[in-house]
Design a protein around this motif. Sequence first.
Motif, PDB file in Angstrom:
ATOM      1  N   ASP A   1       0.843  -1.194   0.000  1.00 22.00           N
ATOM      2  CA  ASP A   1       0.000   0.000   0.000  1.00 22.00           C
ATOM      3  C   ASP A   1       0.879   1.246   0.000  1.00 22.00           C
ATOM      4  OD1 ASP A   1      -1.886   1.930   0.250  1.00 22.00           O
ATOM      5  OD2 ASP A   1      -2.738   1.216   2.142  1.00 22.00           O
ATOM      6  N   VAL A   2       1.199   1.769  -1.184  1.00 26.67           N
ATOM      7  CA  VAL A   2       2.121   2.905  -1.285  1.00 26.67           C
ATOM      8  C   VAL A   2       1.526   4.178  -0.699  1.00 26.67           C
ATOM      9  CG1 VAL A   2       3.314   1.972  -3.297  1.00 26.67           C
ATOM     10  CG2 VAL A   2       1.344   3.475  -3.624  1.00 26.67           C
ATOM     11  N   ASN A   3       0.213   4.246  -0.577  1.00 25.41           N
ATOM     12  CA  ASN A   3      -0.409   5.459  -0.038  1.00 25.41           C
ATOM     13  C   ASN A   3      -0.266   5.572   1.471  1.00 25.41           C
ATOM     14  OD1 ASN A   3      -1.418   6.561  -2.507  1.00 25.41           O
ATOM     15  ND2 ASN A   3      -2.967   4.941  -2.518  1.00 25.41           N
ATOM     16  N   ASN A   4       0.145   4.497   2.130  1.00 25.78           N
ATOM     17  CA  ASN A   4       0.319   4.533   3.582  1.00 25.78           C
ATOM     18  C   ASN A   4       1.758   4.237   4.001  1.00 25.78           C
ATOM     19  OD1 ASN A   4      -2.385   5.142   4.532  1.00 25.78           O
ATOM     20  ND2 ASN A   4      -2.962   3.149   3.703  1.00 25.78           N
ATOM     21  N   LEU A   5       2.688   4.485   3.103  1.00 31.03           N
ATOM     22  CA  LEU A   5       4.100   4.265   3.435  1.00 31.03           C
ATOM     23  C   LEU A   5       4.629   5.312   4.414  1.00 31.03           C
ATOM     24  CD1 LEU A   5       5.589   3.376  -0.076  1.00 31.03           C
ATOM     25  CD2 LEU A   5       5.529   1.882   1.931  1.00 31.03           C
ATOM     26  N   GLY A   6       4.092   6.534   4.318  1.00 27.81           N
ATOM     27  CA  GLY A   6       4.648   7.610   5.128  1.00 27.81           C
ATOM     28  C   GLY A   6       6.061   7.920   4.681  1.00 27.81           C
ATOM     29  N   PHE A   7       6.880   8.420   5.608  1.00 26.84           N
ATOM     30  CA  PHE A   7       8.267   8.761   5.288  1.00 26.84           C
ATOM     31  C   PHE A   7       9.199   8.173   6.339  1.00 26.84           C
ATOM     32  CE2 PHE A   7      12.034  11.440   5.681  1.00 26.84           C
ATOM     33  CZ  PHE A   7      12.502  11.418   4.375  1.00 26.84           C
ATOM     34  N   GLY A   8      10.193   7.397   5.872  1.00 26.28           N
ATOM     35  CA  GLY A   8      11.235   6.890   6.761  1.00 26.28           C
ATOM     36  C   GLY A   8      10.771   5.888   7.796  1.00 26.28           C
ATOM     37  N   GLN A   9       9.719   5.129   7.490  1.00 29.52           N
ATOM     38  CA  GLN A   9       9.193   4.177   8.459  1.00 29.52           C
ATOM     39  C   GLN A   9       9.554   2.728   8.143  1.00 29.52           C
ATOM     40  OE1 GLN A   9       4.994   4.810   9.514  1.00 29.52           O
ATOM     41  NE2 GLN A   9       5.093   6.828   8.555  1.00 29.52           N
ATOM     42  N   TYR A  10       9.811   2.442   6.878  1.00 24.02           N
ATOM     43  CA  TYR A  10      10.128   1.077   6.451  1.00 24.02           C
ATOM     44  C   TYR A  10      11.496   1.083   5.770  1.00 24.02           C
ATOM     45  CZ  TYR A  10       5.077   0.718   7.050  1.00 24.02           C
ATOM     46  OH  TYR A  10       3.806   0.776   7.559  1.00 24.02           O
ATOM     47  N   PHE A  11      12.216  -0.028   5.894  1.00 25.89           N
ATOM     48  CA  PHE A  11      13.558  -0.108   5.332  1.00 25.89           C
ATOM     49  C   PHE A  11      13.745  -1.402   4.554  1.00 25.89           C
ATOM     50  CE2 PHE A  11      13.630   2.804   8.860  1.00 25.89           C
ATOM     51  CZ  PHE A  11      14.284   3.897   8.305  1.00 25.89           C
ATOM     52  N   THR A  12      14.590  -1.347   3.561  1.00 23.49           N
ATOM     53  CA  THR A  12      14.734  -2.437   2.605  1.00 23.49           C
ATOM     54  C   THR A  12      15.557  -3.589   3.174  1.00 23.49           C
ATOM     55  OG1 THR A  12      16.713  -1.469   1.597  1.00 23.49           O
ATOM     56  CG2 THR A  12      14.573  -0.755   0.733  1.00 23.49           C
ATOM     57  N   ASP A  13      15.831  -4.564   2.333  1.00 20.04           N
ATOM     58  CA  ASP A  13      16.541  -5.766   2.777  1.00 20.04           C
ATOM     59  C   ASP A  13      18.020  -5.526   3.068  1.00 20.04           C
ATOM     60  OD1 ASP A  13      14.555  -8.006   2.590  1.00 20.04           O
ATOM     61  OD2 ASP A  13      14.412  -7.285   0.534  1.00 20.04           O
ATOM     62  N   TYR A  14      18.638  -4.589   2.330  1.00 21.17           N
ATOM     63  CA  TYR A  14      20.092  -4.445   2.404  1.00 21.17           C
ATOM     64  C   TYR A  14      20.506  -3.007   2.697  1.00 21.17           C
ATOM     65  CZ  TYR A  14      20.254  -9.087   0.302  1.00 21.17           C
ATOM     66  OH  TYR A  14      20.106 -10.426   0.056  1.00 21.17           O
ATOM     67  N   MET A  15      21.745  -2.859   3.118  1.00 22.16           N
ATOM     68  CA  MET A  15      22.352  -1.550   3.326  1.00 22.16           C
ATOM     69  C   MET A  15      23.821  -1.618   2.905  1.00 22.16           C
ATOM     70  SD  MET A  15      22.529  -1.541   7.506  1.00 22.16           S
ATOM     71  CE  MET A  15      23.443  -2.786   8.444  1.00 22.16           C
ATOM     72  N   PHE A  16      24.371  -0.466   2.610  1.00 24.41           N
ATOM     73  CA  PHE A  16      25.782  -0.366   2.218  1.00 24.41           C
ATOM     74  C   PHE A  16      26.584   0.158   3.397  1.00 24.41           C
ATOM     75  CE2 PHE A  16      29.347   2.245   0.808  1.00 24.41           C
ATOM     76  CZ  PHE A  16      30.018   1.393  -0.054  1.00 24.41           C
ATOM     77  N   LEU A  17      27.762  -0.440   3.625  1.00 26.89           N
ATOM     78  CA  LEU A  17      28.654   0.017   4.685  1.00 26.89           C
ATOM     79  C   LEU A  17      30.072   0.134   4.142  1.00 26.89           C
ATOM     80  CD1 LEU A  17      26.324  -1.743   6.256  1.00 26.89           C
ATOM     81  CD2 LEU A  17      27.881  -1.564   8.183  1.00 26.89           C
ATOM     82  N   MET A  18      30.846   1.045   4.728  1.00 30.20           N
ATOM     83  CA  MET A  18      32.265   1.183   4.408  1.00 30.20           C
ATOM     84  C   MET A  18      32.954   1.842   5.601  1.00 30.20           C
ATOM     85  SD  MET A  18      34.008   2.829   0.971  1.00 30.20           S
ATOM     86  CE  MET A  18      33.310   4.467   1.198  1.00 30.20           C
ATOM     87  N   ASN A  19      34.124   1.363   5.930  1.00 33.47           N
ATOM     88  CA  ASN A  19      34.851   1.862   7.095  1.00 33.47           C
ATOM     89  C   ASN A  19      36.042   2.732   6.696  1.00 33.47           C
ATOM     90  OD1 ASN A  19      33.540  -0.849   8.147  1.00 33.47           O
ATOM     91  ND2 ASN A  19      34.043   0.366   9.951  1.00 33.47           N
ATOM     92  N   TYR A  20      36.440   3.565   7.637  1.00 34.55           N
ATOM     93  CA  TYR A  20      37.653   4.373   7.472  1.00 34.55           C
ATOM     94  C   TYR A  20      38.502   4.265   8.730  1.00 34.55           C
ATOM     95  CZ  TYR A  20      40.844   8.303   7.032  1.00 34.55           C
ATOM     96  OH  TYR A  20      41.989   9.073   6.956  1.00 34.55           O
ATOM     97  N   ASP A  21      39.796   4.085   8.558  1.00 32.39           N
ATOM     98  CA  ASP A  21      40.738   4.310   9.650  1.00 32.39           C
ATOM     99  C   ASP A  21      41.986   4.972   9.085  1.00 32.39           C
ATOM    100  OD1 ASP A  21      42.781   2.214   8.951  1.00 32.39           O
ATOM    101  OD2 ASP A  21      41.155   0.847   9.449  1.00 32.39           O
ATOM    102  N   GLU A  22      42.753   5.586   9.938  1.00 32.78           N
ATOM    103  CA  GLU A  22      43.857   6.432   9.486  1.00 32.78           C
ATOM    104  C   GLU A  22      44.930   5.662   8.731  1.00 32.78           C
ATOM    105  OE1 GLU A  22      44.013  10.008  12.729  1.00 32.78           O
ATOM    106  OE2 GLU A  22      44.443   7.988  13.493  1.00 32.78           O
ATOM    107  N   ASP A  23      45.130   4.400   9.051  1.00 32.10           N
ATOM    108  CA  ASP A  23      46.165   3.616   8.389  1.00 32.10           C
ATOM    109  C   ASP A  23      45.734   3.109   7.017  1.00 32.10           C
ATOM    110  OD1 ASP A  23      47.874   3.923  10.547  1.00 32.10           O
ATOM    111  OD2 ASP A  23      47.117   2.120  11.552  1.00 32.10           O
ATOM    112  N   THR A  24      44.446   2.790   6.862  1.00 30.38           N
ATOM    113  CA  THR A  24      43.959   2.134   5.651  1.00 30.38           C
ATOM    114  C   THR A  24      43.175   3.057   4.736  1.00 30.38           C
ATOM    115  OG1 THR A  24      43.718   0.159   7.044  1.00 30.38           O
ATOM    116  CG2 THR A  24      42.785   0.038   4.833  1.00 30.38           C
ATOM    117  N   GLY A  25      42.627   4.130   5.284  1.00 31.07           N
ATOM    118  CA  GLY A  25      41.714   4.962   4.516  1.00 31.07           C
ATOM    119  C   GLY A  25      40.347   4.298   4.433  1.00 31.07           C
TER     120      GLY A  25
END
Length: 353
Positions: A17-41
């Motif tokens: 029901d796209v008319n009742n999605l609202g904003f920022g209430q539901y999240f998908t199956d996946y997410m992207f992550l990436m790390n930083y540290d001073e030695d590796t970037g």
Amino acid sequence: MNIKFEEREELKEKIKDVNNLGFGQYFTDYMFLMNYDEDTGWHDARIVPYDNISLPPSAMCLHYGQTIFEGLKAYRNGDKVFLFRPDENFKRMNRSNDRLCIPPIDEEFMVEALKKLIDLERDWIPDSKEASLYIRPFVIAIDPKLGVHPSGSYLLMIILSPSGPYYKDGLAPIKIYVEDKYVRTVKGGLGTAKAGGNYAASLKSQVEAEEKGFSQVLWIDGVNRKYIEEVGSMNIFFVTEDEIMTPELSGSILPGITRKSIIELLKSEGKKVVERRISIEEILTLHKEGKLLEIFGTGTAAVISPVGELFYEGTEIIVNNGEIGEISNYLYNELTDIQWGRKKGPEGWQVEV
């Protein structure tokens, strides 16, 4: 940099029901992550199942506000999926990074990483004219240390949220309260960065405005207390017979990508667009003289938000009889047609996934 992929054991059920999605209430199956540290970037780019993250109580983001974020959308038009100027978002992300002493990201890589994540999650993009997939990239400082200094390690994430139409009942003018007591930021502060602290500073005003029946807050400058800056989640424009005005980027206003796009569209059509300091007194005078034809806001969430009323120090400013103006309506249709791929936009504005 390669992007690793960890597959979910079981996918979530899609929201129908796209008319009742609202904003920022539901999240998908996946997410992207990436790390930083001073030695590796920046390293260990990965797409993993959406889940909670673990942080030590001493993580610096929890104490000193070293966090920034972005917001953009993916749009579905039949079998095609479009992003709108994602390169501009990652450019702005790097400007925010610089202001908060966060190491810069590779903008081209981030666009490609985002496209890969969106392609994987394309079934989550609502198949509706006004609904879309909201995209939230952000960076947090994760050094487990107390002390006021930049972190040496960071976590970058992108999460996705299917969102329904901003205007459930169609494009409608909003009522805005002009803030005359609190200050959000000043030139030299964090106003030009998309930092969490800017939004924390706005919450008190937003709550009080809503209690008075207004949906948004319009900020005036924190030094002279008279020059218009921006709305809590939007940049703002004023239409007269001769020109379309918007506050100049003076060092305390977020440079909106929708703002930039609207200015470019208007100028390409021969409209006179002026970026300068605009006082609230000038707007009151224009209204009194019958020269203020329209007010509208621009931002990722609403695209174009017509303003039907401003309220300042007891004075109501009713604009265009509280109705949608011709330019506001035209710009909304023009830009959304480009974003959804219903119309070809300028070079580089539409990025197909």
